[in-house]
Scaffold this active site. Structure first.
Site, PDB file in Angstrom:
ATOM      1  N   ASN A 162      68.425  51.616  23.912  1.00  0.00           N
ATOM      2  CA  ASN A 162      67.399  52.090  24.498  1.00  0.00           C
ATOM      3  C   ASN A 162      66.790  51.024  25.629  1.00  0.00           C
ATOM      4  OD1 ASN A 162      66.330  54.534  22.339  1.00  0.00           O
ATOM      5  ND2 ASN A 162      67.240  52.780  21.072  1.00  0.00           N
ATOM      6  N   GLU A 175      73.647  55.108  17.957  1.00  0.00           N
ATOM      7  CA  GLU A 175      72.325  54.368  18.590  1.00  0.00           C
ATOM      8  C   GLU A 175      72.167  53.153  18.045  1.00  0.00           C
ATOM      9  OE1 GLU A 175      68.752  56.799  18.680  1.00  0.00           O
ATOM     10  OE2 GLU A 175      67.958  55.455  19.815  1.00  0.00           O
ATOM     11  N   ASP A 206      65.755  60.463  25.926  1.00  0.00           N
ATOM     12  CA  ASP A 206      65.333  60.409  24.539  1.00  0.00           C
ATOM     13  C   ASP A 206      64.078  61.260  24.304  1.00  0.00           C
ATOM     14  OD1 ASP A 206      65.548  59.502  22.095  1.00  0.00           O
ATOM     15  OD2 ASP A 206      65.227  57.364  22.492  1.00  0.00           O
ATOM     16  N   GLU A 259      68.022  64.636  16.988  1.00  0.00           N
ATOM     17  CA  GLU A 259      67.732  63.511  16.218  1.00  0.00           C
ATOM     18  C   GLU A 259      67.034  63.877  14.860  1.00  0.00           C
ATOM     19  OE1 GLU A 259      66.374  59.996  18.954  1.00  0.00           O
ATOM     20  OE2 GLU A 259      64.725  61.015  18.488  1.00  0.00           O
ATOM     21  N   GLU A 301      69.570  55.082  26.586  1.00  0.00           N
ATOM     22  CA  GLU A 301      68.636  56.201  26.389  1.00  0.00           C
ATOM     23  C   GLU A 301      67.320  55.628  26.989  1.00  0.00           C
ATOM     24  OE1 GLU A 301      68.495  57.171  22.184  1.00  0.00           O
ATOM     25  OE2 GLU A 301      70.534  57.164  22.011  1.00  0.00           O
TER      26      GLU A 301
HETATM   27  P1  C2E Z   1      64.224  56.376  19.027  1.00  0.00           P
HETATM   28  O1  C2E Z   1      65.042  55.911  20.352  1.00  0.00           O
HETATM   29  O2  C2E Z   1      64.081  57.880  19.493  1.00  0.00           O
HETATM   30  O3  C2E Z   1      65.194  56.349  17.726  1.00  0.00           O
HETATM   31  C1  C2E Z   1      65.033  57.015  16.668  1.00  0.00           C
HETATM   32  C2  C2E Z   1      64.186  56.795  15.762  1.00  0.00           C
HETATM   33  O4  C2E Z   1      64.164  57.715  14.348  1.00  0.00           O
HETATM   34  C3  C2E Z   1      64.575  55.472  15.032  1.00  0.00           C
HETATM   35  O5  C2E Z   1      63.690  54.678  14.343  1.00  0.00           O
HETATM   36  C4  C2E Z   1      65.349  55.962  13.826  1.00  0.00           C
HETATM   37  O6  C2E Z   1      65.418  55.095  12.680  1.00  0.00           O
HETATM   38  C5  C2E Z   1      64.690  57.041  13.511  1.00  0.00           C
HETATM   39  N1  C2E Z   1      65.288  58.220  12.812  1.00  0.00           N
HETATM   40  C6  C2E Z   1      66.725  58.393  12.827  1.00  0.00           C
HETATM   41  N2  C2E Z   1      67.081  59.297  12.213  1.00  0.00           N
HETATM   42  C7  C2E Z   1      65.847  59.844  11.242  1.00  0.00           C
HETATM   43  C8  C2E Z   1      65.602  60.775  10.504  1.00  0.00           C
HETATM   44  O7  C2E Z   1      66.508  61.515   9.789  1.00  0.00           O
HETATM   45  N3  C2E Z   1      64.469  60.800   9.787  1.00  0.00           N
HETATM   46  C9  C2E Z   1      63.339  59.888  10.057  1.00  0.00           C
HETATM   47  N4  C2E Z   1      62.210  60.019   9.916  1.00  0.00           N
HETATM   48  N5  C2E Z   1      63.788  59.009  11.137  1.00  0.00           N
HETATM   49  C10 C2E Z   1      65.079  58.976  11.583  1.00  0.00           C
HETATM   50  P2  C2E Z   1      63.306  53.139  14.730  1.00  0.00           P
HETATM   51  O8  C2E Z   1      64.515  52.473  14.727  1.00  0.00           O
HETATM   52  O9  C2E Z   1      61.885  52.728  13.915  1.00  0.00           O
HETATM   53  O10 C2E Z   1      62.877  53.016  16.466  1.00  0.00           O
HETATM   54  C11 C2E Z   1      61.525  53.702  16.784  1.00  0.00           C
HETATM   55  C12 C2E Z   1      61.642  53.805  18.286  1.00  0.00           C
HETATM   56  O11 C2E Z   1      61.784  52.234  18.937  1.00  0.00           O
HETATM   57  C13 C2E Z   1      62.879  54.227  18.959  1.00  0.00           C
HETATM   58  O12 C2E Z   1      62.786  55.759  18.865  1.00  0.00           O
HETATM   59  C14 C2E Z   1      62.887  53.567  20.191  1.00  0.00           C
HETATM   60  O13 C2E Z   1      62.211  54.286  21.306  1.00  0.00           O
HETATM   61  C15 C2E Z   1      62.438  52.249  20.056  1.00  0.00           C
HETATM   62  N6  C2E Z   1      63.422  51.375  19.939  1.00  0.00           N
HETATM   63  C16 C2E Z   1      64.160  51.018  18.867  1.00  0.00           C
HETATM   64  N7  C2E Z   1      65.142  50.028  19.182  1.00  0.00           N
HETATM   65  C17 C2E Z   1      64.732  49.697  20.671  1.00  0.00           C
HETATM   66  C18 C2E Z   1      65.194  48.748  21.560  1.00  0.00           C
HETATM   67  O14 C2E Z   1      66.243  48.075  21.289  1.00  0.00           O
HETATM   68  N8  C2E Z   1      64.733  48.712  22.670  1.00  0.00           N
HETATM   69  C19 C2E Z   1      63.773  49.434  23.216  1.00  0.00           C
HETATM   70  N9  C2E Z   1      63.225  49.548  24.079  1.00  0.00           N
HETATM   71  N10 C2E Z   1      63.027  50.440  22.077  1.00  0.00           N
HETATM   72  C20 C2E Z   1      63.832  50.484  20.887  1.00  0.00           C
HETATM   73 MG    MG Z   2      66.628  56.526  21.238  1.00  0.00          MG
HETATM   74 MG    MG Z   3      64.425  59.466  19.946  1.00  0.00          MG
END
Ligand code: C2E
Ligand code: MG
Ligand code: MG
Length: 414
Positions: free
Chosen positions: A115, A38, A177, A234, A147
């Site tokens: 995403n 991802e 998602d 996830e 996603e």
């Molecule tokens: P998401 O799409 O549900 O992504 C999963 C989030 O969970 C990611 O946080 C990831 O780093 C985190 N994660 C993955 N595995 C674990 C784990 O085992 N434990 C814990 N505690 N966390 C884990 P991140 O990178 O901070 O992203 C947060 C949200 O921000 C994402 O949730 C997504 O909704 C949004 N996002 C991230 N990148 C993009 C992007 O390029 N565009 C858009 N529109 N939204 C984004």
């Molecule tokens: Mg995602």
């Molecule tokens: Mg997610």
């Protein structure tokens, strides 16, 4: 010192391509292989700090910049897809050379997901961009996934539906998602063009805290399966959660236990290094038993549908992969793949012949159905299949006991 997060700094960062994608590995739980990642945006902010999306995406969104950012990130993702093509994932080691591809619907390589937000879809420019990339042959549909969160879809169904369908029709998979946070009804879910449900990490993390929470995850996995969607978990942070998900038939997973989000360079190294995500073989054997029962049910359902003339295409009731070679079926992916690590147990090797037989009989049964065979012929075939299925289940149960017997027992007091 870090600059404060201001709109000006953000605009400059976007202009200077300081917003970059990190890649979190996704693993196929059936085979233990890395199948993609991802893409998650990060802001290399100041000298030593990397900001996570929560710290700047709200500002991007509230200033109407998200759409431009998504297009920018999509270009980055496409470069990553192209750049990773020469990088062959190291498969879970097995004694067999000619393993089937890791995915049930296999394609040649890794698949990267991005995403998107409702506005990205409603404006159509993302789908136009994807269509152009596919048409030009820059990427293959199977290399990209989209996603979108459940809550974003559910509160914008009318605005995003057409574009979701359009993207799906291009062959690009669409993942819901954070499933479990957006209150979608089963009816709604079945009408939306999703290929996979990504179980929200809160749900996955809570599952160890009570039986009820465990049941929630179990039902979400079965719901995905019944709707013909892939289940993706996830937030897998521990081996015990990984094993539980394998034992309950979850198909794909990501989380800190498997790999954290990382730079493209690190992801490339990750993919080409050996990992041991074997997990619980007992869980996989248990799934193999359930898959056999589902396989039989599939045949009975197909017979029933054709008898009552409901016009339900056989394809739509058949187990995915059933119509392809045996090594591509769910059972085959396990048996000819990571299951081979169990071949020191003599009973394991006894499974292959009846497995091939039951698959061939199932295919023959479907052919006969299409030819409108008489009830008597079908009944006789089903009786044969039942014998084969029962024989296989006995073998799988014996294998389960053999694995249990070979595990070192827990020492008293621990
Ligand atoms: P998401 O799409 O549900 O992504 C999963 C989030 O969970 C990611 O946080 C990831 O780093 C985190 N994660 C993955 N595995 C674990 C784990 O085992 N434990 C814990 N505690 N966390 C884990 P991140 O990178 O901070 O992203 C947060 C949200 O921000 C994402 O949730 C997504 O909704 C949004 N996002 C991230 N990148 C993009 C992007 O390029 N565009 C858009 N529109 N939204 C984004
Ligand atoms: Mg995602
Ligand atoms: Mg997610």
């Amino acid at each position: 010192m870090n600059e404060p997060v201001t709109l000006k700094a953000l605009e400059r960062a976007m202009h200077n391509d300081e917003l970059v994608l990190f890649y979190q590995p996704k693993v196929c739980l059936l085979s233990g292989d890395v199948i993609g990642a991802e893409a998650l945006v990060r802001w290399a902010h100041g000298e030593a700090s990397v900001l996570s999306p929560d710290e700047f995406l709200p500002m991007v969104e509230s200033n109407g910049l998200l759409h431009d950012l998504t297009l920018q990130l999509l270009d980055q993702l496409v470069d990553a897809i192209v750049g990773l093509r020469d990088c062959t994932p190291v498969k879970a080691e097995t004694p067999i050379d000619s393993l089937p591809p890791v995915n049930l619907e296999a394609h040649s390589g890794l698949s990267l997901s991005i995403n998107v937000a409702p506005n990205d879809l409603a404006s159509r420019s993302i789908s136009n961009h994807i269509a152009a990339l596919l048409q030009a042959g820059t990427i293959q549909a199977a290399e990209l996934q989209i996603e979108i969160t459940e809550s974003a879809v559910m509160s914008n169904v009318d605005r995003v539906y057409d574009d979701l369908v359009r993207i799906k029709d291009m062959g690009v998979k669409i993942l819901m998602d954070d499933f479990g946070t957006g209150y979608s009804s089963l009816d709604r879910l079945s009408q939306l063009p999703f290929d996979a449900l990504k179980l929200d990490q809160g749900m996955v993390k809570r599952m160890g805290t009570s039986l009820q929470n465990l049941d929630v995850v179990r039902s979400a996995i079965s719901m995905a399966r019944e709707l013909g969607m892939t289940s993706v978990a996830e937030g897998i942070e521990s081996e015990s959660v990984y094993n539980f998900l394998i034992a309950h038939g979850c198909e794909e997973g990501q989380g800190y236990f498997l790999g954290r989000p990382m730079s493209l360079t690190d992801f490339r190294t990750f993919v080409t290094s050996a990992h041991d995500f074997e997990g619980s073989q007992i869980g996989r054997v248990h799934q193999a038993c359930l898959n056999l029962l589902r396989f039989r049910k599939t045949l009975v359902d197909a017979a029933f549908c054709s008898r009552v003339g409901e016009g339900v295409a056989l394809q739509s009731v058949a187990e995915p992969g059933l119509q392809s070679e045996v090594a591509r079926t769910r059972l085959g992916v396990w048996y000819f793949g990571i299951g081979q690590r169990l071949n020191a147990h003599p009973v394991f090797n006894e499974i292959e012949a009846p497995l091939r037989q039951v698959h061939a009989s199932g295919l023959k049964f479907l052919e006969e159905l299409e030819r409108n065979q008489t009830v008597a012929v079908l009944d006789q075939q089903l009786a044969e299949i039942d014998q084969q299925v029962n024989r296989l289940i006995v073998l799988l149960h014996t294998l389960e006991r053999a694995i249990l017997a070979s595990k070192p027992g827990r020492s008293p007091g621990r």
